[in-house]
Design a protein around this motif. Structure first.
Motif, PDB file in Angstrom:
ATOM      1  N   VAL A  75      45.220  62.096   4.093  1.00  0.00           N
ATOM      2  CA  VAL A  75      44.473  60.882   4.425  1.00  0.00           C
ATOM      3  C   VAL A  75      42.982  61.036   4.165  1.00  0.00           C
ATOM      4  CG1 VAL A  75      46.157  60.069   6.130  1.00  0.00           C
ATOM      5  CG2 VAL A  75      44.256  61.522   6.868  1.00  0.00           C
ATOM      6  N   ILE A 105      41.589  58.542  13.307  1.00  0.00           N
ATOM      7  CA  ILE A 105      42.805  57.741  13.179  1.00  0.00           C
ATOM      8  C   ILE A 105      42.930  56.834  14.396  1.00  0.00           C
ATOM      9  CG2 ILE A 105      45.324  57.763  12.975  1.00  0.00           C
ATOM     10  CD1 ILE A 105      44.008  58.970  10.556  1.00  0.00           C
ATOM     11  N   THR A 159      47.350  66.844   5.959  1.00  0.00           N
ATOM     12  CA  THR A 159      45.896  66.714   6.045  1.00  0.00           C
ATOM     13  C   THR A 159      45.276  67.969   6.655  1.00  0.00           C
ATOM     14  OG1 THR A 159      46.117  64.316   6.300  1.00  0.00           O
ATOM     15  CG2 THR A 159      44.021  65.288   6.947  1.00  0.00           C
ATOM     16  N   VAL A 162      53.298  59.403   6.743  1.00  0.00           N
ATOM     17  CA  VAL A 162      52.332  59.729   5.691  1.00  0.00           C
ATOM     18  C   VAL A 162      52.869  60.847   4.814  1.00  0.00           C
ATOM     19  CG1 VAL A 162      50.014  60.644   5.260  1.00  0.00           C
ATOM     20  CG2 VAL A 162      50.378  58.948   7.067  1.00  0.00           C
ATOM     21  N   VAL A 209      50.917  63.107   9.480  1.00  0.00           N
ATOM     22  CA  VAL A 209      49.500  63.181   9.098  1.00  0.00           C
ATOM     23  C   VAL A 209      49.043  64.626   9.061  1.00  0.00           C
ATOM     24  CG1 VAL A 209      47.144  62.668   9.857  1.00  0.00           C
ATOM     25  CG2 VAL A 209      48.883  60.873   9.905  1.00  0.00           C
TER      26      VAL A 209
END
Length: 587
Positions: free
Chosen positions: A404, A286, A310, A400, A306
């Motif tokens: 991802v 990222i 994730t 998010v 995130v």
């Protein structure tokens, strides 16, 4: 410089300089006293006479230098000569101080103003600097901050390294050694301390290291197998400017094109590394940028979101030169430990060939936000270690809502990068089969890309937003897309009206020749441009500024994103625990 500054005596000037000097002398003699500062000291070791435009952006800089020279015993005369008009009211002012070499550094004295101030260091281009100590946000200094700290705002700026820049060309040919991978090692060691690749743009490269003696080498593999480096010694010293020309010669039986073919392959996707199987989760890289405490807070929320969705390993890359000490020393280490991700800071020297004749950076116009935008898009091929083959860029104000990994493993069909188009078209309701418009009808009149220049230029292709994008770095380098973006920027950046949204306009402009892969629209929803009806489909929400309301980010975040305050509370608890040394907190 725009301000004409002359030193010495008139007879030492050439004919043109002599005429200008005489005009300056006449102005100093005849101008009203309130417009001139004149000192007479025949015994002074240096005489400096200057004409400064007080409305010029560089006037404060030159005035600061003149003040320092006067403190050192120079005889200084200044004529304040307005050369141009500016729009009123004046919204910015600048003070400049020169550090005197003592432990006190540069001091500004008393500044009484209700305006918000920012502190910036003007330093030699070869210096790699960053903030080391600062309690307050140096991008947003307010009088209240000084009152809380006994009337003082202190900051320590660190010289963390020196930039070594140069150019590499192929011996006997007038062409850069583009794509060549090089590394820098201490003189008596074979272990590299840093590495990079050579640009197609003039064969340029830049490497940062501590002062000392080093040797430059070609990275083992295709680069070293194809070429032989002729001059390898590198000496880094604090005040020594570097723009060294290196040459490489072809090894017997090799061709210049071998470096690209063997490093990146001959077709799209041929340079990509094998993806791990289902039993081994990949590491998702990222990339993000932030400047100022408010945006660093948003980055913390973004990273929290995130990790909540994730399961893969995550490696975070942040641009170093814009970050505060509190973020680098407290917030991101605490978040890394609590949320289980790795992180590194990256930086790159602004190339000397992207500078104006007056020393200013092309296209930046003195605007730090534009500088951040430029770093976000112009140096993607050289910012990261060469082993990193893909990155996902996420704006600091994104939250998010999905894994991802979907972006990380998305097949971009041979494209070097993928962006999300601004909301357009319709989405079919899975139950009623009714077409749902994706665009926000309230801001249709602000969609500049659907008329005029952009509509004509794009020729039916969508205009993409730059808040989230995916880059296949292997393909990006194979296509030399970074070189294309930089050369296009060099051409367009000088126009005052061009590249208004620099990081967004640039890739959209070149997509006529360098196509963009359009990521699914679900991967970026923002209230300003997207309809409320498709918000439930959003896998990521961005806090785009609303052109109608100009609503502050934090207020918008709490109103638009239901989970934002929970993420922010968790971030704050993690940071507080990190300061106090408490145990790891669970999401």
């Amino acid at each position: 410089a725009r301000a004409a500054i002359f030193t010495g005596h008139s007879e030492e000037m050439d004919s043109e300089g002599g005429v200008m000097y005489q005009r300056l002398q006449q102005g100093l003699e005849q101008a009203p006293k309130r417009l001139r500062l004149r000192e007479h000291d025949p015994s002074s070791w240096l005489r400096v006479e200057a004409a400064l435009d007080p409305l010029d952006p560089d006037a404060a800089y030159h005035a600061g230098l003149l003040s320092s020279l006067r403190d050192l015993g120079a005889n200084v005369s200044v004529l304040w000569a307005v050369q141009k008009t500016v729009a009123l009211p004046i919204t910015k002012f600048t003070r400049f101080r020169v550090a005197d070499g003592s432990s006190k550094g540069a001091q500004f004295g008393t500044i009484r103003t209700e305006a918000t101030l920012s502190l910036h260091l003007r330093h030699p281009a070869e210096w790699q600097v960053s903030q080391r100590q600062a309690v307050v946000d140096l991008e947003n200094i307010r009088e209240a901050d000084a009152r809380k700290a006994d009337g003082r705002v202190d900051a320590v700026i660190e010289l963390s390294g020196l930039w070594y820049e140069g150019r590499v060309s192929v011996a006997g040919r007038r062409e850069p050694a583009a794509g060549l991978q090089i590394e820098l090692s201490p003189q008596h060691s074979s272990t590299p301390v840093t590495e990079t690749r050579v640009m197609q743009n003039l064969g340029y490269f830049a490497l940062a290291a501590s002062p000392g003696a080093y040797h430059l080498a070609l990275k083992p593999g295709p680069s070293n197998d194809t070429f032989r480096l002729r001059n390898s010694y590198v000496g880094l010293a604090t005040w020594t400017p570097t723009n060294v020309k290196h040459t490489v010669s072809l090894r017997k039986g090799k061709k210049v094109s071998d470096v690209f073919l063997k490093t990146y392959g001959s077709k799209a996707g041929s340079s990509a590394q094998d993806q791990p199987g289902d039993e081994e989760l990949p590491t998702v890289h990222i990339f993000s940028v932030a400047s100022g405490h408010a945006y660093e807070r948003l980055v913390g929320v973004m990273l929290t979101s995130v990790r909540k969705h994730t399961k893969c390993k995550v490696h975070v890359w942040m641009l170093d030169q814009f970050l505060s000490p509190s973020f680098k020393n407290v917030q991101i280490p605490a978040l890394s430990k609590s949320l289980n991700f790795e992180y590194h800071f990256v930086s790159y020297k602004w190339p000397s060939w992207l500078m104006e004749e007056d020393g200013e950076q092309i296209g930046i116009r003195g605007d730090k936000q534009r500088l951040i935008w430029a770093y976000k898009i112009l140096f993607l091929d050289v910012l990261f270690p060469l082993r990193v083959d893909r990155i996902i860029f996420l704006d600091s104000d994104i939250v998010v809502r999905a894994d991802v990994r979907e972006l990380w493993e998305m097949d971009m069909q041979g494209h070097a990068y993928g962006f999300v188009p601004f909301c357009h078209g319709t989405h079919e309701d899975p139950i009623t089969h009714r077409p749902i418009p994706r665009a926000n009808n309230n801001t249709l009149g602000y969609r500049f890309w659907e008329s005029g220049f952009w509509k004509s230029h794009l020729g039916g292709a969508p205009y993409h937003i730059s808040a989230l994008f995916v880059v296949d770095l292997g393909e990006f380098r194979r296509q030399s897309l970074g070189d294309t973006l930089r050369s296009t920027y060099q051409s367009l950046g000088r126009g005052e009206d061009s590249l208004s949204n620099l990081d967004q306009d640039l890739p959209n402009y070149v997509q006529v020749h360098e196509p963009i892969f359009s990521l699914p629209q679900e991967w970026l929803w923002c209230e300003s441009w997207c309809s409320d009806e498709i918000k439930p489909l959003a896998k990521a929400i961005d806090l785009c500024q609303n052109p109608q309301t100009k609503e502050p980010k934090m207020e918008m975040a709490k109103r638009v994103i239901a989970e934002w305050e929970d993420h922010d509370t968790h971030r704050e608890a993690v940071v507080s625990a990190g300061i106090g040394g408490s145990e790891k907190l669970e999401l």
